[in-house]
Design an enzyme around this catalytic site. Structure first.
Site, PDB file in Angstrom:
ATOM      1  N   HIS A 146       6.810   7.007 -12.283  1.00  0.00           N
ATOM      2  CA  HIS A 146       7.467   8.133 -11.610  1.00  0.00           C
ATOM      3  C   HIS A 146       8.804   8.476 -12.265  1.00  0.00           C
ATOM      4  O   HIS A 146       9.107   9.630 -12.541  1.00  0.00           O
ATOM      5  CB  HIS A 146       7.679   7.787 -10.133  1.00  0.00           C
ATOM      6  N   TYR A 199       5.398   9.230  -1.284  1.00  0.00           N
ATOM      7  CA  TYR A 199       4.976  10.372  -0.473  1.00  0.00           C
ATOM      8  C   TYR A 199       4.389   9.912   0.864  1.00  0.00           C
ATOM      9  O   TYR A 199       4.226  10.699   1.783  1.00  0.00           O
ATOM     10  CB  TYR A 199       3.925  11.218  -1.207  1.00  0.00           C
TER      11      TYR A 199
END
Lengths: 269, 210
Positions: free
Chosen positions: A103, A41
């Site tokens: 993730h 991100y």
């Protein structure tokens, strides 16, 4: 942990210090204490600084916040996961990370990564460890191998209710978090007569009804916004609860629609 | 004018200038030069058409796409889906000439999530000579994750994947013209890993050989 709203810093979140500080400050004022991020991100460092500054301004301490980040796929492939976590701790100027999640559970690298995360949990660098993007198939396999995540984070919304996963995790005491909890306000939700009916019944908007549905089914939704009013709106959920019948009616919208196809980002999923 | 359009216009103008120049200096070379540029033009159009075809095969897998939970996922060589699945069923097909079994498996690992989780069907179709072929082609790249491309050591191929007509003109023509092979026979999948992969995920597996 009781279900709560989590503020996400993914794709549609603010990426600059000022923008992020404004929304994090608003979120903190509204009572949100848990913040989700990931290396991909690009805001880990800024988020940590923002949280530090906001906590100083509001007279809160580090322990009042829960910072959650992830191990991205490329880090799993490169190996040396501890180095990446140490780097993150240094960049974010933290003594520990509250929650560290895998993730994407790349099959070839999962065991090694998980073992390293367990060691980091033991050493205190990380308090809880978990996995994102899993199905019951993975959870059963993990269970047989003695892998017990503290948390799972999955794509979940009324169009994809993941009931098997929810049931499994409830039995095992695993916390469940939902990303894309509103399915990007897919038209099938925004125009749903069922949700509109409850929106009128409870005098809340569609987003609020769906987020409340998550909470009432034992799941903590992760939402993102760059707008203060939206954050305040989404925190205005705790003065009502959906009845069992209402929850069931919303859950009946399930068509197992996946916004993200897991195998495209996690080959062998 | 964007960069790509500018390059196209520049290339066209240069080509015309070269032709005119050649005609002035070497009149006898003109037919050769004209032929060259015509072939180049055909190759260019073929390349664009092949890329369009490949991207249309990849389209269902995009984030937020509407195609999900299909009944059949067909991967491999040029097989006509109408001959192997009922007309009422939904399917996604990823096909390319001479695609081998192992390559098809790798693509399956990247695309299986599009299938209906409870009743999904995988169909793999390869020719006998490509049964053990693990050579990737430019037609496979659009379906692979960038980390997989690195792991498989096909980064160079990945860079060439924007020029399939140049790298593999014959297969490009077959793909564009949809030249499906005939005489497919269903048989047992020779690769046990694929069978296990499908069983673990509750998919039915069918294997066709030519």
């Amino acid at each position: 942990m009781d279900e709560c709203l989590i503020f996400g810093t993914g794709a549609s979140a603010a990426k600059d210090y000022d923008g992020l500080k404004r929304v994090v400050s608003c979120a903190a004022t509204c009572g949100i204490r848990m913040f989700d991020t990931a290396p991909s991100y690009g805001v880990e460092e800024i988020l940590a600084k923002v949280i530090f500054d906001v906590s100083q301004e509001k007279g809160l301490s580090r322990e009042d916040f829960i910072i959650q980040t992830k191990i991205d796929a490329w880090q799993m492939v490169e190996g040396n996961v501890e180095k990446f976590v140490d780097c993150a701790l240094q960049k974010m100027k933290l003594q520990y990370i509250d929650n560290l999640l895998i993730h994407w559970p790349l099959p070839d690298f999962l065991d090694d990564t998980w073992n390293k995360m367990k060691l980091m949990k033991k050493s205190g660098k990380v308090r809880k460890i978990g996995i994102c993007n899993v199905r019951t198939r993975h959870l059963n396999l993990f269970d047989k191998r003695g892998v017990s995540p503290d948390i799972i984070q999955i794509e979940r919304n009324p169009l994809r209710t993941c009931e098997r996963e929810i049931e499994f995790c409830k039995q095992k005491g695993i916390e469940i978090q939902a990303y894309s909890p509103l399915c990007k306000m897919d038209r099938r939700l925004a125009d749903s007569s069922v949700i509109k009916k409850f929106s009128e019944k409870y005098n809340k908007n569609i987003g609020q009804i769906i987020l409340r549905w998550h909470l009432d089914t034992g799941v903590s939704p992760i939402f993102t916004s760059t707008k203060d009013y939206r954050i305040r709106e989404y925190m205005d959920l705790f003065d009502f609860a959906l009845s069992e019948d209402d929850v069931a009616a919303i859950s009946a919208l399930n068509i197992n629609y996946k916004y993200y196809l897991e195998s495209c980002l996690c080959p062998g999923f | 004018m964007n960069k790509r359009r500018f390059v196209c216009v520049l290339a066209t103008v240069s080509a015309i200038a070269m032709i005119v120049g050649c005609f002035s200096l070497f009149p006898k070379l003109l037919p050769l030069v004209l032929t060259f540029f015509v072939l180049l033009g055909v190759l260019f159009i073929l390349n664009r058409t092949v890329l369009k075809k490949l991207y249309s095969q990849r389209d269902p897998f995009k984030i937020g796409g509407k195609v999900r939970n299909v009944d059949y996922l067909i991967i491999g060589d040029m097989i006509n889906p109408a001959t192997i699945i009922p007309a009422s069923k939904t399917f996604v097909q990823i096909k390319a000439p001479n695609r081998g079994l192992l390559v098809s498996f790798e693509i399956l690992r990247h695309t299986s999530s599009i299938l209906d989780e409870d009743n999904g069907n995988v169909i793999i179709a390869t020719t006998l000579k490509n049964k053990t072929d693990d050579k990737f082609s430019v037609f496979d790249i659009p379906f692979l994750y960038n980390l997989s491309i690195k792991k498989l050591g096909i980064e160079r191929l990945s860079k060439l994947s924007r020029y399939p007509a140049l790298i593999n003109p014959l297969s490009s023509i077959k793909l564009v013209l949809n030249l499906d092979k005939k005489n497919w026979k269903e048989t047992e999948c020779p690769n046990k890993e694929i069978s296990i992969f499908c069983t673990e995920r509750n998919f039915n597996l069918s294997y066709y050989e030519n």
